[in-house]
Scaffold this motif. Structure first.
Motif, PDB file in Angstrom:
ATOM      1  N   LEU A  52       0.826  -1.209   0.000  1.00 51.11           N
ATOM      2  CA  LEU A  52       0.000   0.000   0.000  1.00 51.11           C
ATOM      3  C   LEU A  52       0.862   1.261   0.000  1.00 51.11           C
ATOM      4  N   SER A  53       2.052   1.129  -0.575  1.00 49.19           N
ATOM      5  CA  SER A  53       3.024   2.224  -0.524  1.00 49.19           C
ATOM      6  C   SER A  53       2.636   3.416  -1.385  1.00 49.19           C
ATOM      7  N   HIS A  54       1.536   3.289  -2.122  1.00 52.18           N
ATOM      8  CA  HIS A  54       1.049   4.448  -2.887  1.00 52.18           C
ATOM      9  C   HIS A  54       0.344   5.457  -1.998  1.00 52.18           C
ATOM     10  N   MET A  55      -0.045   5.076  -0.796  1.00 57.00           N
ATOM     11  CA  MET A  55      -0.717   5.994   0.125  1.00 57.00           C
ATOM     12  C   MET A  55       0.212   7.148   0.488  1.00 57.00           C
ATOM     13  N   GLY A  56      -0.375   8.287   0.888  1.00 58.84           N
ATOM     14  CA  GLY A  56       0.415   9.455   1.231  1.00 58.84           C
ATOM     15  C   GLY A  56       0.568   9.624   2.724  1.00 58.84           C
ATOM     16  N   GLU A  57       1.714  10.101   3.147  1.00 55.32           N
ATOM     17  CA  GLU A  57       1.987  10.360   4.561  1.00 55.32           C
ATOM     18  C   GLU A  57       2.553  11.772   4.733  1.00 55.32           C
ATOM     19  N   PHE A  58       1.981  12.518   5.658  1.00 57.46           N
ATOM     20  CA  PHE A  58       2.469  13.852   6.000  1.00 57.46           C
ATOM     21  C   PHE A  58       2.857  13.862   7.478  1.00 57.46           C
TER      22      PHE A  58
END
Length: 358
Positions: A48-54
């Motif tokens: 699921l490494s396409h998800m974004g993290e801030f």
């Protein structure tokens, strides 16, 4: 299209790829049904490494995330996760996301892959509190381990901890197979499981450690095809399909994630006005009564009157029938009511059912 750090691993496993949110992602490795049922019965391994993290931290971080979120971030303590929504000034949904509280004034926001640029701009635009914001999506990989055997599989890789003691919607920072990992008891399948956040350059090592144990447990690597049918059975919405900037939380059945008492957030005024006025649309779950499959955009009728459209629809491998969500205007519709869905110019019968479907 963008590729995750595990793209070469998926190629080696002969994955069939698809475009999703600007990413080239594995759709399936064997079959959607086989992968889906593996998660329900044993375990599945997801990239699921396409998800974004801030990262949001520093003085003003508490105030900023609280102002952006419909849910009450003030209820969070260290090590807890919150599902919430970003709304615009008219109450429309900017995105749905998870907020992780690491410490006072220190959070991680996990957003949908297709919305990374939009969401980051939204956070930046409304940052008048002095918080520091950083998009770490490119440096972060996310691997999910989901299914009844997830705890037993993960435990030996975390020797100093019993991962079964991590409660639902909580997380810890530890090592998995010797790799620094944020271990989150969250997921998008309706099953027991974990989401594992690691530095992108350690993703392949973590996948390769878990993969043979997953296969030994009769599990499967799982692509986006089964991820979609799993989340649909679990009654979970998908941004961009079931909801968007033009729908509000009340319409799509997410009112319990709007906590307005004693706090301010973007969109609060519009949502209160809409709630007082009455919600014109509502999201329903349906089950087809024949072999037809209702897909996104198909028209929904009740007693000959057009009342809305399908948002999500797919065959359910667990229930062995087709299910879906629809956004409709009828205010009198209720469980077990019959509806018709137009598929290729023909009407097909369905009934309203309780969500989640399983």
């Amino acid at each position: 299209m963008k590729r995750t750090p595990l793209y070469q691993v998926h190629e080696t496993l002969n994955a069939k790829f698809t475009e999703f949110g600007g990413w080239e992602m594995p759709l399936q490795y064997s079959s959607i049904v086989k992968e889906h049922l593996a998660v329900r019965s044993t375990v599945g391994l997801f990239d699921l490494s396409h998800m974004g993290e801030f990262e949001v931290h520093g003085q003003g971080a508490n105030e900023l995330v609280q102002k952006l979120s419909t849910n009450d971030v003030g209820r969070l303590t260290d090590g807890r996760v919150l599902y919430t929504l970003f709304c615009n000034e008219t109450g429309g949904l900017v995105d749905d996301l998870l907020i992780y509280r690491h410490a006072d004034n220190h959070y991680m926001l996990v957003v949908n892959a297709a919305n990374i640029k939009k969401d980051f701009a939204w956070v930046e635009t409304h940052n008048d509190t002095g918080a520091e914001i950083k998009d770490v999506s490119g440096n972060t990989a996310l691997i999910a381990l989901q299914g009844p055997k997830a705890i037993d599989i993960l435990n030996p890789f975390v020797p100093e901890r019993d991962v079964s003691e991590i409660s639902f919607f909580r997380f810890v920072v530890d090592e998995v197979a010797g790799i620094p990992t944020t271990i989150s008891r969250t997921g998008y399948t309706g099953e027991t499981g974990f989401e594992l956040y690691v530095n992108a350059n350690r993703a392949e090592g973590l996948w390769n450690a878990l993969y043979p144990i997953v296969i030994e447990a009769d599990g499967q690597p799982v692509g986006l095809g089964a991820r979609d049918t799993l989340r649909l059975e679990a009654g979970l919405r998908l941004y961009g399909v079931d909801m968007n900037d033009d729908t509000n939380p009340y319409e799509v059945g997410l009112s319990k994630f709007v906590k307005s008492k004693g706090r301010q957030f973007i969109g609060k005024g519009a949502l209160l006005t809409q709630k007082k006025k009455g919600i014109a649309k509502q999201m329903i779950g349906f089950q087809m009564l024949d072999r037809a499959v209702a897909r996104t955009g198909y028209a929904v009728y009740q007693e000959g009157e057009h009342i809305g459209s399908v948002t999500s629809g797919a065959p359910s491998p667990s229930l062995k029938c087709s299910i879906g969500f629809a956004l409709v205007t009828s205010q009198t519709i209720s469980e077990d009511d019959k509806i018709d869905i137009e598929i290729r110019s023909r009407m097909h019968p369905a009934k309203i059912v309780k969500v989640p479907f399983i």
